[in-house]
Write a protein that holds these residues in place. Structure first.
Motif: not given
Length: 398
Positions: A256-262, A319-334
């Motif tokens: 599960t990918l948990t997003v806390t956008p605010f 979407s902002r959070t996903l975009c940042a995670g993809f560009n910075r390549s942090t979605l796999l590590s965190n």
């Protein structure tokens, strides 16, 4: 051409949206302070270049809503009607300071851009829909062989927001700043010593990324295109991000990918799982609130298309959070996003190397290398609710 213009307008709209979000949540000036109709902009030319400098202040008046330009006194002039094909715009240039000199002009309450060019003046045109911005990813653009850049700003009743940007390209370096009422100065966008040439050297050394660099026919380096425009022009492979995107989609079929956008609302969380090739996000009750199909490199680099971010309270922030995670390549590590610690950014071999290289060469590590680089406050931005003076410093190309 239509595709290039569409993306150009999208980039402008994205920038305006970011400014709007910052304005909405920014601090208001003190009750006894009032932001005047214009404020001074001090321009310092530390470039050591001998060519003349031309300054342009273009944008949308926050007083009238009209598009236009401001002269050196801060007087706003609406653009005349354009045509199809585009017609030449009025000459909005302001003579800039010579090398080693400073010049102060005034800027009004606009949301727009401050352009500067070395040597020739920029060629601006007007269509029936308004101003056509330079689009150097188009080889026939009349500004293709001019060395130029721009900053973005919003000045309104709540203060000044002024940034440096590399969302579209990395080119002639500059630093932005604001002088506060107490005389202190905050600045952003300055490169490390030798950082300008180091960016180009690092791009050339990164396999597959050197094609982003544009030169004049005589070999003079002018700029590096953003990855989004690299994809459009064929300078960057369309599959450049596939390896990382595929691994992310695979991981979250069983995690599960948990997003806390605010940051100010830690209790607002969304939970993403991939099923049937689609990442569905649910809220705390288990209801699906939005879904994303697997993005491609263009969606990632442009933070659009399959990663569209409407100005709402659910899909846009996710979407902002996903975009940042993809560009910075942090979605796999965190699996808890956004990851706001720069120490973990760009560590995968498949990443936005353009953004990685630029951030690494910034004196404070901050830049606007993609549209949502402000996630976690890694953007090159200055703000003050009661600015005494804005600043733009043209830095050396070394």
């Amino acid at each position: 051409m239509l595709s290039s213009l569409k993306h150009r307008l999208l980039a402008v709209a994205t920038a305006a949206g970011l400014a709007g979000a910052l304005v909405t949540f920014g601090a208001s000036p003190p009750a006894d302070a009032a932001v005047p109709a214009t404020i001074p902009l001090k321009i310092t030319n530390n470039s050591s270049r001998g060519e003349p400098v031309h300054i342009y202040n273009l944008g949308t008046s926050l007083t009238t809503g009209q598009q236009g330009w401001a002269d050196a006194n801060g007087t706003f002039h609406a653009w005349p009607a354009g045509g199809n094909p585009p017609t030449p715009a009025p000459d909005a240039s302001i003579p800039g300071p010579a090398a080693g000199q400073t010049k102060t002009i005034r800027i009004p309450k606009l949301s727009g851009r401050i352009y500067f060019s070395y040597g020739p003046k920029l060629d601006f045109r007007l269509t029936t829909g308004g101003l056509v911005q330079p689009a150097v990813q188009n080889p026939s653009d009349p500004n293709r062989d001019i060395l130029f850049n721009w900053s973005e700003y919003t000045l309104n009743d709540s203060g000044l927001w002024l940034n440096s940007t590399q969302v579209d390209m990395f080119s002639a370096p500059y630093t932005v700043g604001v002088q506060r009422a107490d005389g202190s100065v905050s600045s952003a966008g300055r490169l490390k010593a030798g950082g300008y040439k180091a960016v180009f050297s690092a791009l050339r050394a990164q396999p597959g990324w050197g094609g982003l660099i544009q030169t004049r026919p005589d070999g003079t380096v002018l700029r590096a295109l953003s990855p989004l425009y690299g994809l459009e022009t064929g300078a960057l492979s369309a599959s450049v991000m596939d390896g990382y995107i595929n691994r992310v989609w695979q991981k979250y079929t069983s995690a599960t990918l948990t997003v806390t956008p605010f940051a100010d609302r830690p209790g607002t969380k969304y939970f993403g799982r991939v099923s049937g090739g689609v990442m569905n996000f649910t809220d705390g009750s288990g209801a699906v609130v939005t879904s994303f199909h697997k993005p491609d490199a263009s969606s990632v680099f442009g933070c659009h298309k399959l990663l569209d971010a409407p100005n709402d309270q659910v899909r846009g922030p996710i979407s902002r959070t996903l975009c940042a995670g993809f560009n910075r390549s942090t979605l796999l590590s965190n699996p808890h996003q956004p990851d706001t610690s720069a120490a973990g950014f760009y560590q995968d071999s498949v990443t936005n190397h353009y953004a990685r290289i630029i951030h690494d060469r910034m004196a404070d590590g901050k830049a606007y290398a993609f549209a949502f680089d402000d996630v976690g406050h890694h953007e090159s931005l200055v703000h003050d609710g009661n600015p005494a003076q804005a600043r733009l410093t043209l830095d050396p190309l070394n």
